[in-house]
Design a protein around this motif. Sequence first.
Motif, mmCIF file in Angstrom:
data_model
loop_
_atom_site.group_PDB
_atom_site.id
_atom_site.type_symbol
_atom_site.label_atom_id
_atom_site.label_comp_id
_atom_site.label_asym_id
_atom_site.label_seq_id
_atom_site.Cartn_x
_atom_site.Cartn_y
_atom_site.Cartn_z
ATOM 1 N N VAL A 88 -34.267 42.847 -11.383
ATOM 2 C CA VAL A 88 -32.913 42.304 -11.487
ATOM 3 C C VAL A 88 -32.843 41.087 -10.564
ATOM 4 O O VAL A 88 -32.638 41.225 -9.352
ATOM 5 C CB VAL A 88 -31.843 43.338 -11.097
ATOM 6 N N PRO A 89 -33.047 39.885 -11.116
ATOM 7 C CA PRO A 89 -33.081 38.689 -10.266
ATOM 8 C C PRO A 89 -31.702 38.335 -9.716
ATOM 9 O O PRO A 89 -30.686 38.518 -10.377
ATOM 10 C CB PRO A 89 -33.584 37.607 -11.223
ATOM 11 N N ALA A 90 -31.696 37.809 -8.492
ATOM 12 C CA ALA A 90 -30.461 37.308 -7.903
ATOM 13 C C ALA A 90 -29.945 36.138 -8.747
ATOM 14 O O ALA A 90 -30.718 35.491 -9.461
ATOM 15 C CB ALA A 90 -30.722 36.856 -6.470
ATOM 16 N N PRO A 91 -28.655 35.843 -8.690
ATOM 17 C CA PRO A 91 -28.085 34.775 -9.533
ATOM 18 C C PRO A 91 -28.736 33.408 -9.345
ATOM 19 O O PRO A 91 -28.765 32.598 -10.270
ATOM 20 C CB PRO A 91 -26.612 34.747 -9.100
ATOM 21 N N ASP A 92 -29.276 33.143 -8.165
ATOM 22 C CA ASP A 92 -29.893 31.836 -7.916
ATOM 23 C C ASP A 92 -31.415 31.891 -7.994
ATOM 24 O O ASP A 92 -32.092 30.981 -7.505
ATOM 25 C CB ASP A 92 -29.459 31.301 -6.553
ATOM 26 N N TRP A 93 -31.955 32.931 -8.621
ATOM 27 C CA TRP A 93 -33.404 33.108 -8.650
ATOM 28 C C TRP A 93 -34.121 31.918 -9.268
ATOM 29 O O TRP A 93 -35.033 31.332 -8.663
ATOM 30 C CB TRP A 93 -33.751 34.395 -9.412
ATOM 31 N N LEU A 94 -33.730 31.517 -10.457
ATOM 32 C CA LEU A 94 -34.392 30.390 -11.118
ATOM 33 C C LEU A 94 -34.093 29.071 -10.416
ATOM 34 O O LEU A 94 -34.938 28.172 -10.405
ATOM 35 C CB LEU A 94 -33.983 30.317 -12.589
ATOM 36 N N GLU A 95 -32.928 28.962 -9.838
ATOM 37 C CA GLU A 95 -32.615 27.765 -9.054
ATOM 38 C C GLU A 95 -33.565 27.648 -7.867
ATOM 39 O O GLU A 95 -34.073 26.561 -7.559
ATOM 40 C CB GLU A 95 -31.167 27.824 -8.573
ATOM 41 N N CYS A 96 -33.832 28.778 -7.209
ATOM 42 C CA CYS A 96 -34.780 28.782 -6.088
ATOM 43 C C CYS A 96 -36.187 28.445 -6.558
ATOM 44 O O CYS A 96 -36.922 27.708 -5.873
ATOM 45 C CB CYS A 96 -34.762 30.144 -5.399
ATOM 46 N N VAL A 97 -36.588 28.989 -7.705
ATOM 47 C CA VAL A 97 -37.907 28.669 -8.266
ATOM 48 C C VAL A 97 -38.024 27.169 -8.494
ATOM 49 O O VAL A 97 -39.012 26.522 -8.093
ATOM 50 C CB VAL A 97 -38.135 29.432 -9.589
ATOM 51 N N GLU A 98 -37.025 26.601 -9.131
ATOM 52 C CA GLU A 98 -37.054 25.174 -9.446
ATOM 53 C C GLU A 98 -37.101 24.326 -8.177
ATOM 54 O O GLU A 98 -37.897 23.384 -8.080
ATOM 55 C CB GLU A 98 -35.831 24.801 -10.275
ATOM 56 N N GLN A 99 -36.268 24.653 -7.208
ATOM 57 C CA GLN A 99 -36.235 23.872 -5.972
ATOM 58 C C GLN A 99 -37.564 23.941 -5.234
ATOM 59 O O GLN A 99 -38.065 22.922 -4.744
ATOM 60 C CB GLN A 99 -35.097 24.372 -5.080
ATOM 61 N N ARG A 100 -38.145 25.150 -5.144
ATOM 62 C CA ARG A 100 -39.396 25.283 -4.378
ATOM 63 C C ARG A 100 -40.565 24.634 -5.104
ATOM 64 O O ARG A 100 -41.444 24.011 -4.479
ATOM 65 C CB ARG A 100 -39.698 26.760 -4.093
ATOM 66 N N MET A 101 -40.597 24.754 -6.418
ATOM 67 C CA MET A 101 -41.671 24.122 -7.174
ATOM 68 C C MET A 101 -41.574 22.597 -7.134
ATOM 69 O O MET A 101 -42.571 21.902 -7.325
ATOM 70 C CB MET A 101 -41.630 24.597 -8.633
ATOM 71 N N SER A 102 -40.373 22.061 -6.878
ATOM 72 C CA SER A 102 -40.155 20.621 -6.899
ATOM 73 C C SER A 102 -40.447 19.950 -5.560
ATOM 74 O O SER A 102 -40.425 18.726 -5.480
ATOM 75 C CB SER A 102 -38.697 20.322 -7.290
ATOM 76 N N ARG A 103 -40.704 20.724 -4.535
ATOM 77 C CA ARG A 103 -40.972 20.125 -3.240
ATOM 78 C C ARG A 103 -42.311 19.391 -3.239
ATOM 79 O O ARG A 103 -43.161 19.611 -4.112
ATOM 80 C CB ARG A 103 -40.922 21.184 -2.143
ATOM 81 N N ARG A 104 -42.509 18.545 -2.250
ATOM 82 C CA ARG A 104 -43.611 17.584 -2.310
ATOM 83 C C ARG A 104 -44.992 18.207 -2.241
ATOM 84 O O ARG A 104 -45.990 17.558 -2.588
ATOM 85 C CB ARG A 104 -43.460 16.554 -1.198
ATOM 86 N N ASP A 105 -45.094 19.465 -1.784
ATOM 87 C CA ASP A 105 -46.419 20.090 -1.734
ATOM 88 C C ASP A 105 -46.840 20.643 -3.085
ATOM 89 O O ASP A 105 -47.994 20.988 -3.283
ATOM 90 C CB ASP A 105 -46.464 21.192 -0.675
ATOM 91 N N HIS A 106 -45.912 20.750 -4.045
ATOM 92 C CA HIS A 106 -46.208 21.182 -5.408
ATOM 93 C C HIS A 106 -47.089 22.432 -5.456
ATOM 94 O O HIS A 106 -48.235 22.383 -5.927
ATOM 95 C CB HIS A 106 -46.873 20.057 -6.200
ATOM 96 N N PRO A 107 -46.597 23.564 -4.986
ATOM 97 C CA PRO A 107 -47.415 24.785 -5.006
ATOM 98 C C PRO A 107 -47.764 25.205 -6.424
ATOM 99 O O PRO A 107 -47.034 24.916 -7.384
ATOM 100 C CB PRO A 107 -46.507 25.815 -4.321
#
Length: 266
Positions: A88-107
């Motif tokens: 059961v993902p938190a309401p901002d789960w995909l928002e957090c995924v998008e933000q973290r994937m978009s950071r300059r280190d590109h994990p």
Amino acid sequence: MSTISVVIPCLDDADFLAACLDALARQTRPADEVVVVDNGSTDASVEVARAAGARVVDQPVRGIWPATAAGFDAASGDVLARLDADSVPAPDWLECVEQRMSRRDHPTVVTGTGVFYGQTAPRRWIARYVYLGGYFTVIGALLGHPPIFGSNYAIRSDAWLVLRDVVHRDRADLHDDLDLAWWLRPGMTVVYDRSLVVGVSARPFDSFAELRRRVRMAFHTLGVEWRAWPPFERRADRRIDVDLVSPAMLAEATDPDGDGERPLPA
């Protein structure tokens, strides 16, 4: 960030799946695609998935790894986000995924933790701090980077295209998240993000027998991985190709404003 596909393997989990899909429908950043992989359900799981607007993919080969791999293969997103049917993902789960994937280190992979629901408080405590905590601590030490938590992670689709023919995708007797983390190629990184949280059912801890089965499977998976690519050899191989790490990633690793969640190249 472009598109995100959410992949959910499912076997006879209609009620849990309905709650998972409802949580996805409430995301602050909606999924571009939801793929439910039916692993041979005899209940209403398929009907629940279609009623929620999810795309259903059939995978007759039983097992969480075969089902997950089929979903990743079928998904069209640039990022493949992974949940279990009882997540059961938190309401901002995909928002957090998008933000973290978009950071300059590109994990390559972003993973988080789980808050267990159901069962008794002592069993939830064991699930979170002994079982899951032990997994992150012990496996993280072996890998040299955070492990992947199968109920809560996202991987870049271009990385999956490389890994799909490397991992043991057809083996139902292995933990898929551990297998995936073990076979990350040199230069691929994993970030553990504390803000990436999902609810996870504590039903695997219904009985000691079920807990023992999971622990035995973990040791079995470790045995398979260890023989194929011993951990010290693995870490050495990844260091040899450290030149594959981008300058942006190295900059992130030395960022004084870092939050402690940056990936480790080796």
